[in-house]
Write a protein that holds these residues in place. Structure first.
Motif, mmCIF file in Angstrom:
data_model
loop_
_atom_site.group_PDB
_atom_site.id
_atom_site.type_symbol
_atom_site.label_atom_id
_atom_site.label_comp_id
_atom_site.label_asym_id
_atom_site.label_seq_id
_atom_site.Cartn_x
_atom_site.Cartn_y
_atom_site.Cartn_z
ATOM 1 N N VAL A 100 6.857 5.503 1.740
ATOM 2 C CA VAL A 100 5.824 5.653 0.717
ATOM 3 C C VAL A 100 4.816 4.535 0.955
ATOM 4 O O VAL A 100 5.201 3.385 1.198
ATOM 5 C CB VAL A 100 6.435 5.565 -0.701
ATOM 6 N N GLU A 101 3.554 4.876 0.939
ATOM 7 C CA GLU A 101 2.501 3.877 1.178
ATOM 8 C C GLU A 101 1.307 4.250 0.323
ATOM 9 O O GLU A 101 0.909 5.405 0.279
ATOM 10 C CB GLU A 101 2.139 3.868 2.676
ATOM 11 N N GLY B 252 3.514 0.963 5.128
ATOM 12 C CA GLY B 252 2.367 0.693 5.994
ATOM 13 C C GLY B 252 2.137 1.877 6.913
ATOM 14 O O GLY B 252 2.071 3.023 6.492
ATOM 15 N N THR C 234 4.578 -6.299 -8.248
ATOM 16 C CA THR C 234 4.839 -4.971 -7.678
ATOM 17 C C THR C 234 6.330 -4.671 -7.715
ATOM 18 O O THR C 234 6.757 -3.588 -8.124
ATOM 19 C CB THR C 234 4.322 -4.911 -6.216
ATOM 20 N N PRO D 45 9.822 1.961 1.008
ATOM 21 C CA PRO D 45 8.911 2.268 -0.099
ATOM 22 C C PRO D 45 7.543 1.598 -0.005
ATOM 23 O O PRO D 45 6.712 1.790 -0.884
ATOM 24 C CB PRO D 45 9.670 1.747 -1.332
ATOM 25 N N ARG E 171 -2.243 -7.438 -7.868
ATOM 26 C CA ARG E 171 -0.930 -7.853 -8.349
ATOM 27 C C ARG E 171 -0.201 -8.593 -7.237
ATOM 28 O O ARG E 171 -0.347 -8.269 -6.065
ATOM 29 C CB ARG E 171 -0.111 -6.613 -8.734
ATOM 30 N N ASP F 56 -1.795 3.117 0.649
ATOM 31 C CA ASP F 56 -3.055 3.229 1.397
ATOM 32 C C ASP F 56 -3.179 4.667 1.920
ATOM 33 O O ASP F 56 -2.457 5.078 2.833
ATOM 34 C CB ASP F 56 -3.040 2.222 2.555
ATOM 35 N N THR G 193 6.289 1.373 10.927
ATOM 36 C CA THR G 193 7.177 0.696 11.899
ATOM 37 C C THR G 193 8.650 0.961 11.564
ATOM 38 O O THR G 193 9.444 1.300 12.457
ATOM 39 C CB THR G 193 6.909 -0.828 11.892
ATOM 40 N N THR G 194 9.016 0.845 10.289
ATOM 41 C CA THR G 194 10.429 1.064 9.907
ATOM 42 C C THR G 194 10.823 2.521 10.140
ATOM 43 O O THR G 194 11.945 2.809 10.567
ATOM 44 C CB THR G 194 10.662 0.721 8.415
ATOM 45 N N SER H 241 4.735 2.651 -4.810
ATOM 46 C CA SER H 241 6.158 2.336 -4.725
ATOM 47 C C SER H 241 6.848 2.319 -6.093
ATOM 48 O O SER H 241 8.064 2.487 -6.178
ATOM 49 C CB SER H 241 6.256 0.956 -4.083
ATOM 50 N N GLY I 224 1.400 7.217 -2.042
ATOM 51 C CA GLY I 224 1.696 6.993 -3.456
ATOM 52 C C GLY I 224 2.104 5.563 -3.708
ATOM 53 O O GLY I 224 2.142 4.738 -2.781
ATOM 54 N N PRO J 41 4.307 -7.075 0.998
ATOM 55 C CA PRO J 41 3.027 -7.697 1.339
ATOM 56 C C PRO J 41 3.172 -9.227 1.260
ATOM 57 O O PRO J 41 3.845 -9.734 0.358
ATOM 58 C CB PRO J 41 2.079 -7.186 0.263
ATOM 59 N N THR K 56 4.308 -5.045 10.559
ATOM 60 C CA THR K 56 5.502 -5.892 10.514
ATOM 61 C C THR K 56 6.019 -6.089 11.930
ATOM 62 O O THR K 56 6.032 -5.141 12.726
ATOM 63 C CB THR K 56 6.597 -5.221 9.666
ATOM 64 N N GLY L 161 -3.154 -4.547 0.433
ATOM 65 C CA GLY L 161 -3.559 -3.246 0.963
ATOM 66 C C GLY L 161 -4.198 -2.334 -0.061
ATOM 67 O O GLY L 161 -4.190 -1.128 0.091
ATOM 68 N N HIS M 208 -2.632 -9.249 1.624
ATOM 69 C CA HIS M 208 -1.972 -8.144 2.325
ATOM 70 C C HIS M 208 -1.562 -7.023 1.382
ATOM 71 O O HIS M 208 -0.738 -6.199 1.738
ATOM 72 C CB HIS M 208 -0.711 -8.647 3.055
#
Ligand code: SAM
Length: 315
Positions: free
Chosen positions: A151-152, A133, A248, A130, A243, A154, A136-137, A211, A209, A231, A103, A238, A236
């Protein structure tokens, strides 16, 4: 009220494209409501936003995502102001890593600013992304002096995050501690595995995990701000499933709201072509949130019109 000129950063042009001026004004209007915006103009080769604001607003103005610096505009001329935003950690912790799907760093800063402006929790200190990636946040939250949880889904993301952290802590001789564990029973898929980065008096945690499973993954710990970049379409997402970002969010919205403290705010960046703003808003219908309109939409490309949804949970 003193007269100021906020110098627009070239990074804002790179983040918000043709709408950079409008986005800068909307961010200031939302985050520094006591400021009176006079409009944009050029000064020498610089793009500036002219405004009046009480002197106490200077620290907030210095933290605007579009701000490169500030001038005090007086009868005798323009005086540059010492406008260090006072962030923790070296900027490399946010900007250093480059990867597909990252992002935009300037946009992420604006999302946090909008969340802080809308949040009515006293001294908001806990941020959740949630769909984080590679963090960044989370890194921005640490720079703002907040703790962060991401939470990601990937399962490779924590290892990539760790690689970047090792590099930047070494380069900048930054004291820190990395540790890992499980929030639930260990399993082959890695679901519930976490990596903690303790640094500058705060901890950022990344959990593997989905979101849609936040309450299960994070327990009852509430967050003051939820900030995320959805995404931008199926390519994107991931992961293996296809979906749409809307599906999501429809699955995840209730859990997100359950993790938000009363008075907290949710800020979501998304591609307004998929899902449409009204559809995304509908995913939160009946969950007791109030929409706060902030006109910061900007065109990124032919297929991506980036918009931001800001929601407040009344206390
Ligand atoms: C636009 S990217 C966010 C990038 C992140 N802000 C960064 O700069 O690294 C969206 C992320 O959402 C993740 N994602 C998509 N669906 C998810 C889900 N159901 N649960 C958790 N993460 C998900 C994707 O794997 C992707 O990393």
């Amino acid at each position: 009220m003193p007269d100021y000129a906020l110098v627009l950063s070239p990074l804002a042009r790179a983040a918000y494209f043709a709408q950079a001026n409008e986005v800068a004004q909307a961010e200031v209007a939302a985050c520094v409501p006591e400021a009176e915006i006079r409009g944009a103009e050029r000064f020498g080769g610089l793009e500036v936003l002219r405004l009046t604001a009480p002197e106490e607003s200077l620290p907030k103005l210095a933290r605007m995502s579009s701000a490169q610096g500030l001038f005090d505009v007086t009868q005798t001329g323009w005086q540059p102001l010492d406008s260090d935003p006072g962030f923790a950690l070296h900027p490399d912790f946010v900007w250093g890593e480059k990867y597909r799907g990252k992002t935009n760093e300037t946009l992420t800063q604006m999302l946090i600013n909008l969340g802080l402006a809308v949040c009515t929790v006293e001294a908001p200190a806990r941020l959740l992304d949630p769909m984080c990636g590679r963090g960044t946040t989370l890194m921005w939250a640490l720079r703002y002096g907040m703790s962060a949880t991401g939470v990601e889904r990937d399962a490779q993301a924590p290892a990539e995050w760790r690689r970047g952290l090792k590099k930047w802590t070494k380069l900048h001789r930054q004291k820190h501690k990395l540790s890992e564990g499980w929030v639930q029973k260990a399993n082959r898929q890695g679901v519930g595995r976490f990596l903690d980065f303790a640094c500058a008096g705060q901890v950022a945690r990344m959990v593997t995990g989905d979101s849609a499973d936040l309450p299960k993954l994070l327990g009852r710990k509430p967050f003051d701000l939820i900030v995320s970049d959805l995404p931008y379409g199926v390519q994107h997402m991931g992961g293996a499933d296809s979906r749409s970002p809307l599906a999501t969010m429809e699955a995840a919205a209730r859990g997100w709201v359950a993790c938000l403290s009363p008075g907290g705010a949710i800020v979501i960046a998304f591609n307004a072509n998929i899902p449409k703003r009204a559809e995304l808003l509908a995913a939160f219908e009946g969950l007791g949130l109030e929409e706060v309109p902030v006109p910061v939409a900007h065109r990124m490309s032919e297929s991506i019109l980036r918009d931001v949804l800001v929601l407040h949970k009344p206390a």
